[in-house]
Design a protein around this motif. Sequence first.
Motif, PDB file in Angstrom:
ATOM      1  N   ASP A 214       0.468   8.793 -49.574  1.00 21.37           N
ATOM      2  CA  ASP A 214       0.514  10.209 -49.913  1.00 21.37           C
ATOM      3  C   ASP A 214       1.884  10.837 -49.699  1.00 21.37           C
ATOM      4  O   ASP A 214       2.293  11.741 -50.434  1.00 21.37           O
ATOM      5  N   SER A 215       2.607  10.364 -48.681  1.00 23.68           N
ATOM      6  CA  SER A 215       3.897  10.985 -48.382  1.00 23.68           C
ATOM      7  C   SER A 215       4.864  10.874 -49.554  1.00 23.68           C
ATOM      8  O   SER A 215       5.541  11.844 -49.914  1.00 23.68           O
ATOM      9  N   GLY A 216       4.948   9.698 -50.158  1.00 23.17           N
ATOM     10  CA  GLY A 216       5.827   9.545 -51.316  1.00 23.17           C
ATOM     11  C   GLY A 216       5.198  10.045 -52.599  1.00 23.17           C
ATOM     12  O   GLY A 216       5.858  10.639 -53.461  1.00 23.17           O
ATOM     13  N   ARG A 217       3.904   9.839 -52.721  1.00 26.29           N
ATOM     14  CA  ARG A 217       3.197  10.199 -53.943  1.00 26.29           C
ATOM     15  C   ARG A 217       3.268  11.701 -54.220  1.00 26.29           C
ATOM     16  O   ARG A 217       3.574  12.120 -55.351  1.00 26.29           O
ATOM     17  N   LEU A 218       3.043  12.512 -53.212  1.00 24.38           N
ATOM     18  CA  LEU A 218       2.983  13.954 -53.430  1.00 24.38           C
ATOM     19  C   LEU A 218       4.351  14.534 -53.751  1.00 24.38           C
ATOM     20  O   LEU A 218       4.484  15.409 -54.616  1.00 24.38           O
ATOM     21  N   VAL A 219       5.381  14.030 -53.067  1.00 25.30           N
ATOM     22  CA  VAL A 219       6.740  14.544 -53.318  1.00 25.30           C
ATOM     23  C   VAL A 219       7.195  14.191 -54.729  1.00 25.30           C
ATOM     24  O   VAL A 219       7.702  15.045 -55.477  1.00 25.30           O
ATOM     25  N   LEU A 220       6.984  12.938 -55.119  1.00 27.54           N
ATOM     26  CA  LEU A 220       7.432  12.497 -56.429  1.00 27.54           C
ATOM     27  C   LEU A 220       6.604  13.136 -57.548  1.00 27.54           C
ATOM     28  O   LEU A 220       7.131  13.428 -58.629  1.00 27.54           O
ATOM     29  N   ARG A 221       5.316  13.348 -57.281  1.00 25.41           N
ATOM     30  CA  ARG A 221       4.483  14.016 -58.281  1.00 25.41           C
ATOM     31  C   ARG A 221       4.979  15.446 -58.523  1.00 25.41           C
ATOM     32  O   ARG A 221       4.958  15.940 -59.652  1.00 25.41           O
ATOM     33  N   THR A 238       9.549   5.516 -62.516  1.00 24.72           N
ATOM     34  CA  THR A 238       9.784   4.142 -62.073  1.00 24.72           C
ATOM     35  C   THR A 238       9.648   4.025 -60.560  1.00 24.72           C
ATOM     36  O   THR A 238       9.058   3.061 -60.042  1.00 24.72           O
ATOM     37  N   VAL A 239      10.192   5.004 -59.845  1.00 26.40           N
ATOM     38  CA  VAL A 239      10.071   5.000 -58.378  1.00 26.40           C
ATOM     39  C   VAL A 239       8.599   5.105 -57.975  1.00 26.40           C
ATOM     40  O   VAL A 239       8.124   4.413 -57.064  1.00 26.40           O
ATOM     41  N   LEU A 240       7.869   5.973 -58.643  1.00 25.87           N
ATOM     42  CA  LEU A 240       6.446   6.131 -58.334  1.00 25.87           C
ATOM     43  C   LEU A 240       5.674   4.844 -58.609  1.00 25.87           C
ATOM     44  O   LEU A 240       4.776   4.472 -57.842  1.00 25.87           O
ATOM     45  N   GLU A 296      -2.674   9.477 -69.161  1.00 25.66           N
ATOM     46  CA  GLU A 296      -3.123   8.296 -68.415  1.00 25.66           C
ATOM     47  C   GLU A 296      -2.717   8.375 -66.951  1.00 25.66           C
ATOM     48  O   GLU A 296      -3.478   7.978 -66.060  1.00 25.66           O
ATOM     49  N   VAL A 297      -1.533   8.912 -66.679  1.00 25.42           N
ATOM     50  CA  VAL A 297      -1.100   9.118 -65.290  1.00 25.42           C
ATOM     51  C   VAL A 297      -2.060  10.065 -64.577  1.00 25.42           C
ATOM     52  O   VAL A 297      -2.497   9.791 -63.453  1.00 25.42           O
ATOM     53  N   ASP A 298      -2.401  11.174 -65.233  1.00 31.29           N
ATOM     54  CA  ASP A 298      -3.314  12.123 -64.606  1.00 31.29           C
ATOM     55  C   ASP A 298      -4.680  11.493 -64.337  1.00 31.29           C
ATOM     56  O   ASP A 298      -5.290  11.726 -63.281  1.00 31.29           O
ATOM     57  N   SER A 299      -5.170  10.717 -65.284  1.00 29.22           N
ATOM     58  CA  SER A 299      -6.465  10.058 -65.110  1.00 29.22           C
ATOM     59  C   SER A 299      -6.422   9.046 -63.964  1.00 29.22           C
ATOM     60  O   SER A 299      -7.354   8.964 -63.149  1.00 29.22           O
ATOM     61  N   ALA A 300      -5.328   8.275 -63.887  1.00 26.56           N
ATOM     62  CA  ALA A 300      -5.192   7.285 -62.822  1.00 26.56           C
ATOM     63  C   ALA A 300      -5.079   7.938 -61.457  1.00 26.56           C
ATOM     64  O   ALA A 300      -5.644   7.456 -60.466  1.00 26.56           O
ATOM     65  N   GLU A 301      -4.356   9.049 -61.387  1.00 27.57           N
ATOM     66  CA  GLU A 301      -4.248   9.776 -60.112  1.00 27.57           C
ATOM     67  C   GLU A 301      -5.612  10.327 -59.687  1.00 27.57           C
ATOM     68  O   GLU A 301      -5.959  10.325 -58.503  1.00 27.57           O
ATOM     69  N   GLY A 302      -6.383  10.804 -60.649  1.00 28.29           N
ATOM     70  CA  GLY A 302      -7.731  11.283 -60.337  1.00 28.29           C
ATOM     71  C   GLY A 302      -8.613  10.166 -59.805  1.00 28.29           C
ATOM     72  O   GLY A 302      -9.437  10.379 -58.900  1.00 28.29           O
ATOM     73  N   ALA A 303      -8.441   8.954 -60.333  1.00 31.92           N
ATOM     74  CA  ALA A 303      -9.224   7.809 -59.849  1.00 31.92           C
ATOM     75  C   ALA A 303      -8.874   7.476 -58.397  1.00 31.92           C
ATOM     76  O   ALA A 303      -9.745   7.057 -57.621  1.00 31.92           O
ATOM     77  N   ILE A 304      -7.602   7.652 -58.026  1.00 34.46           N
ATOM     78  CA  ILE A 304      -7.216   7.426 -56.623  1.00 34.46           C
ATOM     79  C   ILE A 304      -7.928   8.424 -55.716  1.00 34.46           C
ATOM     80  O   ILE A 304      -8.446   8.060 -54.655  1.00 34.46           O
ATOM     81  N   ASP A 305      -7.960   9.685 -56.137  1.00 33.80           N
ATOM     82  CA  ASP A 305      -8.642  10.705 -55.325  1.00 33.80           C
ATOM     83  C   ASP A 305     -10.121  10.366 -55.136  1.00 33.80           C
ATOM     84  O   ASP A 305     -10.671  10.507 -54.034  1.00 33.80           O
ATOM     85  N   ILE A 306     -10.772   9.908 -56.203  1.00 33.66           N
ATOM     86  CA  ILE A 306     -12.185   9.537 -56.105  1.00 33.66           C
ATOM     87  C   ILE A 306     -12.359   8.335 -55.180  1.00 33.66           C
ATOM     88  O   ILE A 306     -13.304   8.271 -54.381  1.00 33.66           O
TER      89      ILE A 306
END
Length: 319
Positions: A214-221, A238-240, A296-306
């Motif tokens: 989450d620390s890297g994911r939220l900042v880069l998002r 690419t970093v994400l 697709e990025v938004d859908s994949a991120e939603g799958a992580i939350d679930i």
Amino acid sequence: MLLRRPARRLPAYWSTRPIPGWVGPVLVAAAVLGYLAGHHRPAPAPEEPARVAYQASFALEYPGTWQRTSAAPSIPGLQLSDPLLLAPGGDAGRAGLLSGQAAAGGAAPVPAAMVAAMQGLPRTEIVDLQNVQAYAYKGLRLAGFARALDLYVIPASSGPSTVLACYAATPGSSDLTQCEHIAAKLTPVGQARYDLGPQPEYSGRLGAAIAALDSGRLVLRHQLGVKQRPAALARVATVLAGHMATAAAAIHTLPAPATAQPAQATLVASIDRAAAAYRSLAAAAPSVEIAAAQREVDSAEGAIDISLENFALLGYKHS
């Protein structure tokens, strides 16, 4: 000469006539009846014996005031095989206990379709029933279901889980309380007892991996949300992608307890999917046709939350 003592006269109400023979028994009977009348205690009504209902994987003991019935209300997202419905007075519209087996293979104790209908995640409790532990979710709120609802899930080491749903018109009603008492007497058939509680060591390592994710994911998002040139967008994506791949590899190596293995596999798969989505976004960034990659990025991120919600339903507090 002896003086005679005058004879003592009896009071007027005293009679020297002989008492008839029938008087004695009548007086005794009256005295006995009077005693019984004054000391009578009604015998307590005999309690109606409890009944037992059998299902494929368990037996349920329930009071005589409850009856088996078949007119169960539809609970969103809950599909059970071999359903068994008990209701007070047979009135399933008022309250009831719906039980049965849920499909095997879910990442969380609660069926995925039911999780999708939840209005907020419930608090997870681990309760001891009769010879078995269960996940308990009290006060569930589901879209399209206006009744009070408590859910108990007993996972099996292999095969379908056993689910018991207590519902009533109002929270805290006596029907709901009695339903909980019935559920507490469930006797499993052919199921071994095992501990459902989160293992502290695994919980700590999983929490550290999720925090790093989450620390890297939220900042880069956040950076992706800022309008910038395609080249800069491609670099962030690419970093994400690399960050996601590293997190998936780290979580994959964790020795998960049996109860958490499906949830861990689902989480790793969702993070891998997000890594692939970010790589696709990086490749599409130089062009103007990046809308599909962003979806697709938004859908994949939603799958992580679930996937993280699955761990919360297992009782892991950091998810």
